[in-house]
Design an enzyme around this catalytic site. Sequence first.
Site, mmCIF file in Angstrom:
data_model
loop_
_atom_site.group_PDB
_atom_site.id
_atom_site.type_symbol
_atom_site.label_atom_id
_atom_site.label_comp_id
_atom_site.label_asym_id
_atom_site.label_seq_id
_atom_site.Cartn_x
_atom_site.Cartn_y
_atom_site.Cartn_z
ATOM 1 N N CYS A 13 0.811 -1.220 0.000
ATOM 2 C CA CYS A 13 0.000 0.000 0.000
ATOM 3 C C CYS A 13 0.843 1.268 0.000
ATOM 4 O O CYS A 13 0.324 2.357 -0.237
ATOM 5 C CB CYS A 13 -0.934 -0.003 1.210
ATOM 6 S SG CYS A 13 -2.288 -1.195 1.055
ATOM 7 N N ALA A 44 -15.110 9.227 -0.292
ATOM 8 C CA ALA A 44 -13.763 8.817 0.147
ATOM 9 C C ALA A 44 -13.848 7.667 1.148
ATOM 10 O O ALA A 44 -13.063 7.584 2.100
ATOM 11 C CB ALA A 44 -12.998 9.996 0.744
ATOM 12 N N ASP A 63 -8.586 -3.918 -5.031
ATOM 13 C CA ASP A 63 -7.299 -3.519 -4.471
ATOM 14 C C ASP A 63 -6.211 -4.437 -5.010
ATOM 15 O O ASP A 63 -6.364 -5.667 -4.999
ATOM 16 C CB ASP A 63 -7.324 -3.608 -2.944
ATOM 17 C CG ASP A 63 -6.550 -2.475 -2.288
ATOM 18 O OD1 ASP A 63 -5.426 -2.187 -2.769
ATOM 19 O OD2 ASP A 63 -7.041 -1.887 -1.319
ATOM 20 N N ASP A 86 -11.659 -4.131 2.935
ATOM 21 C CA ASP A 86 -12.615 -3.039 2.736
ATOM 22 C C ASP A 86 -14.054 -3.472 3.018
ATOM 23 O O ASP A 86 -14.860 -2.680 3.517
ATOM 24 C CB ASP A 86 -12.516 -2.507 1.304
ATOM 25 C CG ASP A 86 -11.249 -1.705 1.069
ATOM 26 O OD1 ASP A 86 -10.679 -1.206 2.050
ATOM 27 O OD2 ASP A 86 -10.836 -1.585 -0.095
ATOM 28 N N SER A 135 -5.821 -11.229 -16.337
ATOM 29 C CA SER A 135 -4.367 -11.184 -16.226
ATOM 30 C C SER A 135 -3.762 -10.549 -17.465
ATOM 31 O O SER A 135 -4.284 -10.700 -18.576
ATOM 32 C CB SER A 135 -3.800 -12.598 -16.029
ATOM 33 O OG SER A 135 -4.150 -13.426 -17.132
#
Length: 340
Positions: A13, A44, A63, A86, A135
């Site tokens: 991250c 947000a 993510d 999340d 991919s």
Amino acid sequence: MEGFLASCTSGGCGAKIGAADLHDYLQALPQQHEPNLLVGFNDADDAAVYKISPERALISTIDFFSPMVDDPYTFGTIAAANALSDVYSMGGQPLYALNIVCFPERLPKKALAEMLSGGAAKVQEAGIVLVGGHSIYDHEPKYGLAVTGEIAPDQLIQNHTPEAGDVLILTKALGVSIVLAAARADVGDEQATAAAIASMQRLNKYAAAKFNDFQVHACTDITGFGLLAHSLEMAGTEHTLVIDTAELPILAKAAEFAAEFLVTAGGERNREHVGNQVDLTGITPAMQELLFDPQTSGGLLISVAEKDAALLLAAIQEDDPVARIIGVVNAREQEPIILL
């Protein structure tokens, strides 16, 4: 597997686009005016939420990032745990996931197989199904998940809805990127690195499973923007978070490495974003770095009613003993965050 981590310029991250830059980029997107969209990018928040019936809403998140560890299987577990987080932070239950894969042609295909196996293991631990993915070849390996979950609309938890009088709980220790930076510079500590990796692999599923019995008013997972920037999002315009830095759970050796200026570019971006919104007077340079440190697959920051705080903490500590009460929520004072 040699060369897996070395092929990357940044990882985890900590590679996220800075919060200030991201805000500017999003301004170019059209505003959303869909009544069933309960949470979109304008908030947000941690994920999008779309109501499909009065009793049911879907949570959607994505993510992915490049590696922060050299073992492909371990990287896969961390990336998957991070992506699932999340949904948990919004009080939801994941349903299924899709793989997102970027992989260099020059690397051994065995590394790809191990990375995907690690991700699949975490998806299985979450109790959901892996239903496909996409991919491409790329210069650096990258991996993550697109996750769909569900929640009853009236049980939705957002990141900016605390209430004055709430108590703040943090479920994982800080310092992941600092510990990994030390390891990458060959000055790290083997046990500290192992503890950081274990923390990143830990699903937030177990802490979030305790929410239903308590008045949790707000929650977010601490990831690439670090504790302070995520806390600013929680404070919003109406509240002040008072954080006792002496109570923060911190990974072994992380403070020592921070004092030796083993910091990351992501942490510096977080510092620039926070700017003068938070008064750091009296906070040591090492503690400042921990507050700005980007967390990969970090813990949950929970704002819970005071009457439930001790009981919720005890319940979470049954599975996540590192969890701590780190502060309180007040009605807006002069600053959004007060550090003790």
